[in-house]
Design an enzyme around this catalytic site. Structure first.
Site, mmCIF file in Angstrom:
data_model
loop_
_atom_site.group_PDB
_atom_site.id
_atom_site.type_symbol
_atom_site.label_atom_id
_atom_site.label_comp_id
_atom_site.label_asym_id
_atom_site.label_seq_id
_atom_site.Cartn_x
_atom_site.Cartn_y
_atom_site.Cartn_z
ATOM 1 N N LYS A 203 -63.120 36.440 34.948
ATOM 2 C CA LYS A 203 -62.930 35.079 34.442
ATOM 3 C C LYS A 203 -61.578 35.029 33.754
ATOM 4 C CE LYS A 203 -64.796 31.544 31.468
ATOM 5 N NZ LYS A 203 -65.991 31.041 30.805
ATOM 6 N N ARG A 213 -64.295 21.468 28.989
ATOM 7 C CA ARG A 213 -64.389 21.585 27.524
ATOM 8 C C ARG A 213 -64.540 20.212 26.886
ATOM 9 N NH1 ARG A 213 -59.850 26.364 26.582
ATOM 10 N NH2 ARG A 213 -61.001 27.943 27.732
ATOM 11 N N LYS A 258 -63.451 33.258 38.638
ATOM 12 C CA LYS A 258 -63.326 31.898 38.109
ATOM 13 C C LYS A 258 -61.956 31.726 37.485
ATOM 14 C CE LYS A 258 -65.458 29.107 34.562
ATOM 15 N NZ LYS A 258 -66.416 29.107 33.494
#
Ligand code: PBG
Length: 337
Positions: A203, A213, A258
């Site tokens: 990640k 977010r 990711k």
């Protein structure tokens, strides 16, 4: 090269492109609805559905609305959802202790989904960013350090709580060291032998999580701080091998890269190195780039989205987390490509 191409005119590579049936027969990558996982934001409300300004077309779902999304997935053949609870700020604490409450709305929604739609796979996110006042995935000390081992202890509680609620797969997305090992030990100790761990093993610290977010409400908590001390530096590839190797040794059943599209080299590297079930997350910023271009009429949405998903599969991903999941499933049924 390891293979031989004949010479022109005996060899004409266009010969296998002249008709659809032969193009189909020679197609190397198949993207299917079964490859898609649908991430869903959820809120503590029986009916509400809130639009997310940073992610046009995506909503925060109350229970009814979540169940409808789940039904939609099964109707289109999308096999699994990944749940991301959005908490009111007044429930967030420095230690993120709401993350492991068995009476949380997340646990309640997992049970409701399992009851109503038992065939639908459920993946839960294991990390603290939705629960901490800092907006970080871990516990922060007075000097601003993210405390690894203290965080891992809480993540184990969180994973266990999700397993008890009935999730199929826990997905640690926090990037603390040793969390897969400790989560596996915790689950095994409590005899959750079949609960799977999908580790976000590579990640990256990416700018592409911005819309997520905002959707989660962790952006305002972070106050511009980054996650560089735990998420990976995107200049690095070999480090992804080390991270993923570590997670596999610690007991991960599946691994993940990711974001996806800017990181296809990493997807290909991990798949070819470990031959392990490998997933990729087409994150909120990738969704946003596609959506904005399509809303402006610069790209055709079905074509561009399916091409992006095929490219992630072609790189070696077995499954893809995408906010386009049900929509893409519909386009696949309609044979848009
Ligand atoms: C954090 C988490 C993030 C995403 C999924 N889990 C954000 C982050 O690391 O800040 C981002 C997904 C997206 O952008 O769609 N636990």
């Amino acid at each position: 090269m390891g293979f031989q191409c004949g010479d022109y005119p005996e060899t004409r590579l266009r010969r296998v492109r002249d008709k659809k049936f032969v193009r189909d027969l020679c197609q190397e990558t198949v993207l299917g609805v079964k490859d898609l996982i649908y991430p869903l934001f959820i809120i503590d409300h029986p009916h509400k559905q809130e639009p997310i300004p940073s992610m046009p077309g995506i909503f925060r779902h109350g229970l009814d609305s979540l169940l409808r999304e789940g039904e939609k997935c099964l109707e289109y053949g999308v096999p699994a959802v990944a749940l991301f609870p959005v908490l009111n700020d007044d429930l967030k604490t420095p230690d993120g202790r709401q993350a492991y409450r068995p009476d949380s709305f997340l646990c309640h929604y997992i049970q409701a989904l399992k009851e109503r739609l038992p065939e639908l796979g459920i993946i839960s996110d294991v990390a603290l960013d939705g629960y901490t006042t800092s907006g970080h995935d871990g516990i922060v000390d007075e000097s601003g350090n993210i405390l690894n081992d203290e965080t891992v202890r809480i993540l184990c509680e969180q994973a266990l709580c999700h397993a008890q609620a009935g999730v199929d797969i826990v997905a640690p997305s926090d990037m603390m060291d040793g969390r897969v090992k400790k989560i596996r030990e915790t689950l095994d100790r409590q005899r959750y032998f079949t609960t799977k761990i999908l580790s976000y093993s590579a990640k990256y610290c990416s700018s592409l999580y911005g819309p997520f977010r905002q959707a989660l409400g962790s952006a305002s908590c972070l106050k511009g701080m980054d996650k560089k001390t735990y998420q990976m530096d995107f200049h690095n590839r070999h480090e992804a091998l080390r991270e993923t190797h570590q997670d596999i040794i610690e007991g991960a059943d599946m691994v993940m890269v990711k974001p996806a599209s800017f990181y296809l080299d990493v997807v290909a590297l991990l798949k070819s190195s470990f031959k392990f079930p490998t997933f990729a997350y087409q994150v909120s910023g990738e969704y946003g780039m596609l959506k904005a271009a399509c809303e402006n009429g610069w790209l055709s949405e079905p074509k561009a989205v399916l091409e992006s998903l095929v490219s992630i599969k072609r790189a070696g991903a077995d499954g893809i987390f995408t906010y386009y999941a049900p929509q893409a499933a519909k386009w696949l049924q309609q044979e848009i490509l």
